[in-house]
Write an enzyme that holds these catalytic residues in place. Structure first.
Site, PDB file in Angstrom:
ATOM      1  N   ARG A  90     -15.422  58.504 -35.737  1.00 15.51           N
ATOM      2  CA  ARG A  90     -14.298  57.651 -36.117  1.00 15.51           C
ATOM      3  C   ARG A  90     -14.152  56.567 -35.049  1.00 15.51           C
ATOM      4  NH1 ARG A  90     -13.656  58.214 -41.421  1.00 15.51           N
ATOM      5  NH2 ARG A  90     -13.224  60.385 -42.048  1.00 15.51           N
ATOM      6  N   LEU A 104     -11.636  58.115 -49.949  1.00 16.49           N
ATOM      7  CA  LEU A 104     -10.694  57.180 -50.542  1.00 16.49           C
ATOM      8  C   LEU A 104     -10.593  57.337 -52.054  1.00 16.49           C
ATOM      9  CD1 LEU A 104     -11.699  53.915 -48.652  1.00 16.49           C
ATOM     10  CD2 LEU A 104      -9.696  55.341 -48.208  1.00 16.49           C
ATOM     11  N   GLU A 119     -15.833  64.033 -53.704  1.00 17.95           N
ATOM     12  CA  GLU A 119     -15.975  63.998 -52.255  1.00 17.95           C
ATOM     13  C   GLU A 119     -16.551  65.300 -51.710  1.00 17.95           C
ATOM     14  OE1 GLU A 119     -15.792  61.549 -50.323  1.00 17.95           O
ATOM     15  OE2 GLU A 119     -14.850  60.043 -51.617  1.00 17.95           O
ATOM     16  N   GLU A 123     -20.071  65.061 -49.690  1.00 17.52           N
ATOM     17  CA  GLU A 123     -20.059  65.260 -48.243  1.00 17.52           C
ATOM     18  C   GLU A 123     -20.570  66.624 -47.811  1.00 17.52           C
ATOM     19  OE1 GLU A 123     -16.274  64.256 -46.563  1.00 17.52           O
ATOM     20  OE2 GLU A 123     -16.621  62.110 -46.857  1.00 17.52           O
ATOM     21  N   GLU A 171     -21.622  58.746 -42.563  1.00 17.84           N
ATOM     22  CA  GLU A 171     -21.804  60.081 -43.111  1.00 17.84           C
ATOM     23  C   GLU A 171     -23.219  60.607 -42.928  1.00 17.84           C
ATOM     24  OE1 GLU A 171     -20.622  59.870 -47.163  1.00 17.84           O
ATOM     25  OE2 GLU A 171     -18.489  59.657 -46.718  1.00 17.84           O
TER      26      GLU A 171
END
Length: 230
Positions: A90, A104, A119, A123, A171
């Site tokens: 981040r 999002l 998601e 992920e 990612e």
């Protein structure tokens, strides 16, 4: 710059003591007298608005806020009472944070739970049979409209290898781990885990387990004051 017609609003009565009953946030929007876009970005915009706390008040308050599409997050819990965590860089805080899967609300018309399913698969390469709502929260209500719904996902299985999402950017190559729930909660309380969705999700799940008479909301439960679809 736009100047919408000013509407009347009745502010809630002053409140100094809770005497029992239902505690809930109160919808009480103050209509904007002036609105302008201070910054337009790829993911969110910064808006500058002027408003009055009470109708006819002489003072105009000015606030700048981030217009955010919102997001979903997932506590994926397996049969061994472990949660799936991912470690993502981040840039604003300069750290790689252990997080729960999240993303999002950026697909038009997609329901909140479908966004969470997407998601989770993208992920972590996981699917889930059972979905419930753990919590809804605003990340920074003093400066952003971002709201996040945290789901609990159980009955997990793996996405077939041929159907897995190719992760890119931040990612790509994210470390992942199965972490015992109790261990993850201890890390939150010790200050070692700081991602807000993870903190809210894990503590909400822990609190739910201590209250046998409390039921989780269904996956399609409406979000107070928000659309059920993006």
């Amino acid at each position: 710059m736009t100047f919408p017609a000013e509407q009347s609003v009745t502010p809630p009565a002053p409140y100094t003591e809770h005497r029992g009953g239902v505690v809930a946030d109160v919808p009480a929007p103050r209509p904007a007298v002036e609105t302008e876009t201070a910054f337009s970005g790829a993911v969110w915009d910064v808006t500058r608005e002027s408003f009055r706390m009470t109708p006819g008040a002489p003072e105009l308050l000015v606030r700048e806020l981030i217009r955010h599409p919102g997001a979903v997050a997932v506590v994926a819990l397996d049969g061994e009472d472990r949660v799936r965590l991912i470690r993502q860089y981040r840039h604003p805080v300069g750290e790689e944070l252990w997080e729960i899967p999240a993303g999002l609300l950026d697909v038009p018309g997609e329901s909140l739970v479908d966004a969470a399913r997407r998601e989770l698969a993208e992920e972590t390469d996981l699917l889930a049979e059972r979905w419930e709502v753990l919590s809804d929260f605003y990340t920074t209500p003093g400066s952003s409209s971002e709201g996040i719904r945290v789901f609990l996902a159980r009955g997990l299985s793996e996405v077939p290898a041929a159907e897995r999402h190719e992760r890119t950017g931040e990612e790509a190559g994210m470390p992942q781990a199965w972490v015992p729930l109790d261990e993850a909660v201890q890390a939150v309380l010790a200050g070692r885990l700081r991602n807000p969705s993870l903190v809210v999700g894990l503590l909400a799940l822990t609190a739910y387990r201590t209250q046998p008479d409390t039921a989780l909301r269904p996956a399609d439960a409406p979000w107070h004051g928000r659309s059920a679809a993006t």
